[in-house]
Design a protein around this motif. Structure first.
Motif, PDB file in Angstrom:
ATOM      1  N   ALA A  31      18.686  72.171  72.744  1.00  0.00           N
ATOM      2  CA  ALA A  31      17.926  71.526  73.369  1.00  0.00           C
ATOM      3  C   ALA A  31      18.177  69.863  73.100  1.00  0.00           C
ATOM      4  N   THR A  32      18.576  69.077  72.662  1.00  0.00           N
ATOM      5  CA  THR A  32      18.492  67.483  72.178  1.00  0.00           C
ATOM      6  C   THR A  32      19.729  67.776  73.066  1.00  0.00           C
ATOM      7  N   GLU A  33      20.533  68.508  73.584  1.00  0.00           N
ATOM      8  CA  GLU A  33      22.365  67.991  73.622  1.00  0.00           C
ATOM      9  C   GLU A  33      21.874  67.915  75.125  1.00  0.00           C
ATOM     10  N   VAL A  34      21.100  68.709  75.612  1.00  0.00           N
ATOM     11  CA  VAL A  34      20.696  69.677  77.564  1.00  0.00           C
ATOM     12  C   VAL A  34      20.113  68.481  78.339  1.00  0.00           C
ATOM     13  N   ALA A  35      19.094  68.051  77.338  1.00  0.00           N
ATOM     14  CA  ALA A  35      18.162  66.760  77.271  1.00  0.00           C
ATOM     15  C   ALA A  35      18.723  65.679  77.260  1.00  0.00           C
ATOM     16  N   GLN A  40      22.130  61.917  81.361  1.00  0.00           N
ATOM     17  CA  GLN A  40      23.110  61.169  81.884  1.00  0.00           C
ATOM     18  C   GLN A  40      23.119  60.972  82.762  1.00  0.00           C
ATOM     19  N   LEU A  41      22.943  62.757  83.333  1.00  0.00           N
ATOM     20  CA  LEU A  41      23.757  63.304  85.187  1.00  0.00           C
ATOM     21  C   LEU A  41      22.064  62.680  85.659  1.00  0.00           C
ATOM     22  N   LEU A  42      20.740  62.464  85.626  1.00  0.00           N
ATOM     23  CA  LEU A  42      20.141  62.067  86.476  1.00  0.00           C
ATOM     24  C   LEU A  42      19.336  60.988  86.312  1.00  0.00           C
ATOM     25  N   GLY A  43      20.272  60.304  85.504  1.00  0.00           N
ATOM     26  CA  GLY A  43      19.436  58.872  85.019  1.00  0.00           C
ATOM     27  C   GLY A  43      18.027  58.871  84.263  1.00  0.00           C
ATOM     28  N   GLY A  44      17.590  57.696  83.866  1.00  0.00           N
ATOM     29  CA  GLY A  44      16.475  58.070  83.444  1.00  0.00           C
ATOM     30  C   GLY A  44      15.297  57.711  83.861  1.00  0.00           C
ATOM     31  N   ASN A  45      15.891  57.810  85.560  1.00  0.00           N
ATOM     32  CA  ASN A  45      14.173  57.943  86.626  1.00  0.00           C
ATOM     33  C   ASN A  45      14.360  59.267  87.233  1.00  0.00           C
ATOM     34  N   GLY A  46      15.066  60.193  86.665  1.00  0.00           N
ATOM     35  CA  GLY A  46      15.639  61.893  87.035  1.00  0.00           C
ATOM     36  C   GLY A  46      15.548  61.908  88.408  1.00  0.00           C
ATOM     37  N   TRP A  47      15.243  62.750  88.521  1.00  0.00           N
ATOM     38  CA  TRP A  47      15.937  63.490  90.157  1.00  0.00           C
ATOM     39  C   TRP A  47      14.751  64.324  90.991  1.00  0.00           C
ATOM     40  N   TRP A  52       7.331  61.226  86.301  1.00  0.00           N
ATOM     41  CA  TRP A  52       7.804  61.462  84.839  1.00  0.00           C
ATOM     42  C   TRP A  52       9.328  61.033  84.492  1.00  0.00           C
ATOM     43  N   SER A  53      10.019  60.140  84.271  1.00  0.00           N
ATOM     44  CA  SER A  53      11.333  60.253  84.342  1.00  0.00           C
ATOM     45  C   SER A  53      11.892  61.324  83.491  1.00  0.00           C
ATOM     46  N   SER A  54      13.645  61.436  83.597  1.00  0.00           N
ATOM     47  CA  SER A  54      13.993  62.703  82.575  1.00  0.00           C
ATOM     48  C   SER A  54      13.400  62.291  81.484  1.00  0.00           C
ATOM     49  N   TRP A  55      14.201  61.097  80.758  1.00  0.00           N
ATOM     50  CA  TRP A  55      13.921  59.929  79.226  1.00  0.00           C
ATOM     51  C   TRP A  55      12.754  60.985  78.880  1.00  0.00           C
ATOM     52  N   HIS A  56      11.498  59.946  79.999  1.00  0.00           N
ATOM     53  CA  HIS A  56       9.952  60.042  78.986  1.00  0.00           C
ATOM     54  C   HIS A  56       9.400  61.384  78.846  1.00  0.00           C
ATOM     55  N   THR A  57      10.288  62.127  79.814  1.00  0.00           N
ATOM     56  CA  THR A  57      10.428  63.963  79.303  1.00  0.00           C
ATOM     57  C   THR A  57      10.674  64.327  77.753  1.00  0.00           C
TER      58      THR A  57
END
Length: 61
Positions: A31-35, A40-47, A52-57
């Motif tokens: 799960a950590t690897e996928v996150a 990396q793919l979506l950047g810190g702000n998500g896509w 809710w950014s992907s990093w915060h999630t």
């Protein structure tokens, strides 16, 4: 390992509790690897950019 635990449960047997910590570690690392790849793919702000950014999630779990 995970598959064998599922097969034991489906067969009506109790799961092997000595494998439980190893299964938990494997699942957590996967799960950590996928996150991390999502960040990396979506950047810190998500896509797309949303509240809710992907990093915060990832960090909140």
């Amino acid at each position: 390992m995970v598959v064998s635990a599922i097969e034991h449960i489906r067969a009506g047997k109790l799961p092997n509790l000595s494998e439980a910590p190893a299964i938990k570690l494997y699942s957590t690392e996967a799960a950590t690897e996928v996150a991390m790849e999502a960040v990396q793919l979506l950047g810190g702000n998500g896509w797309p950019s949303n509240a809710w950014s992907s990093w915060h999630t990832m960090r909140s779990r």
